[in-house]
Design a protein around this motif. Structure first.
Motif, PDB file in Angstrom:
ATOM      1  N   ASP A  17      15.923  38.606 -21.399  1.00  0.00           N
ATOM      2  CA  ASP A  17      16.828  38.489 -22.549  1.00  0.00           C
ATOM      3  C   ASP A  17      16.361  37.463 -23.573  1.00  0.00           C
ATOM      4  N   ILE A  18      15.341  36.686 -23.246  1.00  0.00           N
ATOM      5  CA  ILE A  18      14.971  35.529 -24.065  1.00  0.00           C
ATOM      6  C   ILE A  18      14.699  35.885 -25.528  1.00  0.00           C
ATOM      7  N   THR A  19      14.020  36.983 -25.788  1.00  0.00           N
ATOM      8  CA  THR A  19      13.700  37.358 -27.172  1.00  0.00           C
ATOM      9  C   THR A  19      14.962  37.661 -27.965  1.00  0.00           C
ATOM     10  N   ASP A  20      15.890  38.396 -27.348  1.00  0.00           N
ATOM     11  CA  ASP A  20      17.150  38.712 -28.026  1.00  0.00           C
ATOM     12  C   ASP A  20      17.971  37.448 -28.239  1.00  0.00           C
ATOM     13  N   TYR A  21      17.988  36.544 -27.270  1.00  0.00           N
ATOM     14  CA  TYR A  21      18.704  35.273 -27.417  1.00  0.00           C
ATOM     15  C   TYR A  21      18.120  34.454 -28.572  1.00  0.00           C
ATOM     16  N   PHE A  22      16.807  34.479 -28.677  1.00  0.00           N
ATOM     17  CA  PHE A  22      16.160  33.721 -29.754  1.00  0.00           C
ATOM     18  C   PHE A  22      16.642  34.207 -31.123  1.00  0.00           C
ATOM     19  N   GLU A  23      16.870  35.516 -31.253  1.00  0.00           N
ATOM     20  CA  GLU A  23      17.341  36.062 -32.535  1.00  0.00           C
ATOM     21  C   GLU A  23      18.629  35.402 -32.996  1.00  0.00           C
ATOM     22  N   PHE A  24      19.606  35.270 -32.105  1.00  0.00           N
ATOM     23  CA  PHE A  24      20.869  34.697 -32.574  1.00  0.00           C
ATOM     24  C   PHE A  24      20.941  33.189 -32.440  1.00  0.00           C
ATOM     25  N   TYR A  25      20.190  32.586 -31.531  1.00  0.00           N
ATOM     26  CA  TYR A  25      20.209  31.126 -31.424  1.00  0.00           C
ATOM     27  C   TYR A  25      19.247  30.445 -32.404  1.00  0.00           C
ATOM     28  N   SER A  26      18.381  31.196 -33.066  1.00  0.00           N
ATOM     29  CA  SER A  26      17.500  30.597 -34.078  1.00  0.00           C
ATOM     30  C   SER A  26      18.059  30.788 -35.485  1.00  0.00           C
ATOM     31  N   ASP A  27      19.108  31.544 -35.612  1.00  0.00           N
ATOM     32  CA  ASP A  27      19.755  31.824 -36.898  1.00  0.00           C
ATOM     33  C   ASP A  27      20.529  30.580 -37.359  1.00  0.00           C
ATOM     34  N   VAL A  28      20.094  29.977 -38.440  1.00  0.00           N
ATOM     35  CA  VAL A  28      20.681  28.727 -38.936  1.00  0.00           C
ATOM     36  C   VAL A  28      22.177  28.902 -39.215  1.00  0.00           C
ATOM     37  N   GLU A  29      22.556  29.983 -39.883  1.00  0.00           N
ATOM     38  CA  GLU A  29      23.973  30.240 -40.185  1.00  0.00           C
ATOM     39  C   GLU A  29      24.783  30.399 -38.905  1.00  0.00           C
ATOM     40  N   ASN A  30      24.213  31.089 -37.932  1.00  0.00           N
ATOM     41  CA  ASN A  30      24.898  31.342 -36.667  1.00  0.00           C
ATOM     42  C   ASN A  30      25.156  30.048 -35.894  1.00  0.00           C
ATOM     43  N   CYS A  31      24.248  29.099 -36.021  1.00  0.00           N
ATOM     44  CA  CYS A  31      24.353  27.848 -35.262  1.00  0.00           C
ATOM     45  C   CYS A  31      25.061  26.738 -36.034  1.00  0.00           C
ATOM     46  N   LEU A  32      25.479  27.024 -37.238  1.00  0.00           N
ATOM     47  CA  LEU A  32      26.089  26.009 -38.088  1.00  0.00           C
ATOM     48  C   LEU A  32      27.241  25.287 -37.401  1.00  0.00           C
ATOM     49  N   TYR A  33      28.080  26.021 -36.674  1.00  0.00           N
ATOM     50  CA  TYR A  33      29.279  25.438 -36.065  1.00  0.00           C
ATOM     51  C   TYR A  33      29.142  25.216 -34.562  1.00  0.00           C
ATOM     52  N   LEU A  65      27.498  35.226 -19.757  1.00  0.00           N
ATOM     53  CA  LEU A  65      27.264  36.666 -19.740  1.00  0.00           C
ATOM     54  C   LEU A  65      26.517  37.105 -20.991  1.00  0.00           C
ATOM     55  N   SER A  66      25.527  37.954 -20.805  1.00  0.00           N
ATOM     56  CA  SER A  66      24.878  38.605 -21.930  1.00  0.00           C
ATOM     57  C   SER A  66      25.713  39.819 -22.312  1.00  0.00           C
ATOM     58  N   VAL A  67      25.897  40.012 -23.619  1.00  0.00           N
ATOM     59  CA  VAL A  67      26.604  41.185 -24.130  1.00  0.00           C
ATOM     60  C   VAL A  67      25.529  42.154 -24.608  1.00  0.00           C
ATOM     61  N   VAL A  68      25.465  43.326 -23.961  1.00  0.00           N
ATOM     62  CA  VAL A  68      24.380  44.272 -24.201  1.00  0.00           C
ATOM     63  C   VAL A  68      24.914  45.538 -24.874  1.00  0.00           C
ATOM     64  N   TYR A  69      24.247  45.928 -25.946  1.00  0.00           N
ATOM     65  CA  TYR A  69      24.550  47.165 -26.673  1.00  0.00           C
ATOM     66  C   TYR A  69      23.257  47.954 -26.798  1.00  0.00           C
ATOM     67  N   LYS A  70      23.225  49.136 -26.220  1.00  0.00           N
ATOM     68  CA  LYS A  70      22.037  50.000 -26.295  1.00  0.00           C
ATOM     69  C   LYS A  70      20.760  49.251 -25.912  1.00  0.00           C
ATOM     70  N   GLU A  71      20.778  48.600 -24.778  1.00  0.00           N
ATOM     71  CA  GLU A  71      19.614  47.898 -24.218  1.00  0.00           C
ATOM     72  C   GLU A  71      19.253  46.600 -24.953  1.00  0.00           C
ATOM     73  N   LYS A  72      20.031  46.192 -25.956  1.00  0.00           N
ATOM     74  CA  LYS A  72      19.749  44.968 -26.699  1.00  0.00           C
ATOM     75  C   LYS A  72      20.873  43.969 -26.464  1.00  0.00           C
ATOM     76  N   VAL A  73      20.487  42.720 -26.186  1.00  0.00           N
ATOM     77  CA  VAL A  73      21.480  41.657 -26.042  1.00  0.00           C
ATOM     78  C   VAL A  73      21.905  41.239 -27.443  1.00  0.00           C
ATOM     79  N   ILE A  74      23.207  41.396 -27.729  1.00  0.00           N
ATOM     80  CA  ILE A  74      23.705  41.075 -29.061  1.00  0.00           C
ATOM     81  C   ILE A  74      24.633  39.853 -29.047  1.00  0.00           C
ATOM     82  N   GLY A  75      24.834  39.272 -27.873  1.00  0.00           N
ATOM     83  CA  GLY A  75      25.693  38.106 -27.812  1.00  0.00           C
ATOM     84  C   GLY A  75      25.734  37.478 -26.435  1.00  0.00           C
ATOM     85  N   GLU A  76      26.414  36.350 -26.389  1.00  0.00           N
ATOM     86  CA  GLU A  76      26.618  35.612 -25.141  1.00  0.00           C
ATOM     87  C   GLU A  76      28.072  35.156 -25.093  1.00  0.00           C
TER      88      GLU A  76
END
Length: 176
Positions: A17-33, A65-76
């Motif tokens: 899951d690491i690559t998918d996690y990197f997508e949302f945890y590297s997003d500056v806007e997503n990590c703002l709060y 928990l990883s939230v998976v949609y169509k084989e892609k982790v889209i959240g935690e």
């Protein structure tokens, strides 16, 4: 723990899951709060490894928990045990590329159903940065009530921030 909805699978985190996690945890806007800074390629493995062991940086027992949609982790989703009897704190982060499609609401309903209908959970709450309007709206969609607005109660990323506390009881969830 594995949960399923019409479109999603919620399951323990896997090393793949690491690559998918990197997508949302590297997003500056997503990590703002969030409490953590955005991930970089240099610290990605260091930040991801504790998640595989379900180690919460809060030093409390947690289920991630990883939230998976169509084989892609889209959240935690974090389900965090507290020191209060039968009380759970929840946390979440979702990939902004999948926002406005109801995935967060769908995933959280599955978690609340699990907690309130199959465990002894009495109360679930979320501690939200008051500037995070989308997170507050999610709590409201889930039927959570705003219980408190704490002024400058948390020092984070070099500034004092306000916190909103949202909560819901088992009996309220069952009556919705």
């Amino acid at each position: 723990m594995n949960l399923s909805t019409e479109r999603l699978t919620l399951r323990p985190i896997q090393k793949e899951d690491i690559t998918d996690y990197f997508e949302f945890y590297s997003d500056v806007e997503n990590c703002l709060y969030l409490l953590n800074e955005p991930w970089t390629k240099e610290n990605m493995l260091e930040n991801f490894s504790p998640k595989l062991e379900n180690k919460s940086f809060l030093k409390r027992t947690s289920t991630l928990l990883s939230v998976v949609y169509k084989e892609k982790v889209i959240g935690e989703i974090s389900i965090i045990s507290t020191n209060m009897k039968e009380t759970i704190e929840i946390g979440y982060i979702f990939n902004s590329n999948f926002s406005q499609q109801g995935f967060a609401t769908e995933a959280m309903i599955a978690v609340f159903d699990y907690l309130f209908l199959t465990t002894e959970t009495h109360r679930v709450y979320a501690d939200v940065d008051s500037r995070n309007i989308n997170s507050a709206k999610l709590c409201e969609r889930l039927g959570m009530r705003k219980e408190a607005h704490h002024i400058e109660d948390y020092w984070n990323k070099g500034e004092w921030t306000d916190s909103l506390i949202f909560g819901i009881l088992k009996r309220e969830w069952e009556q919705r």
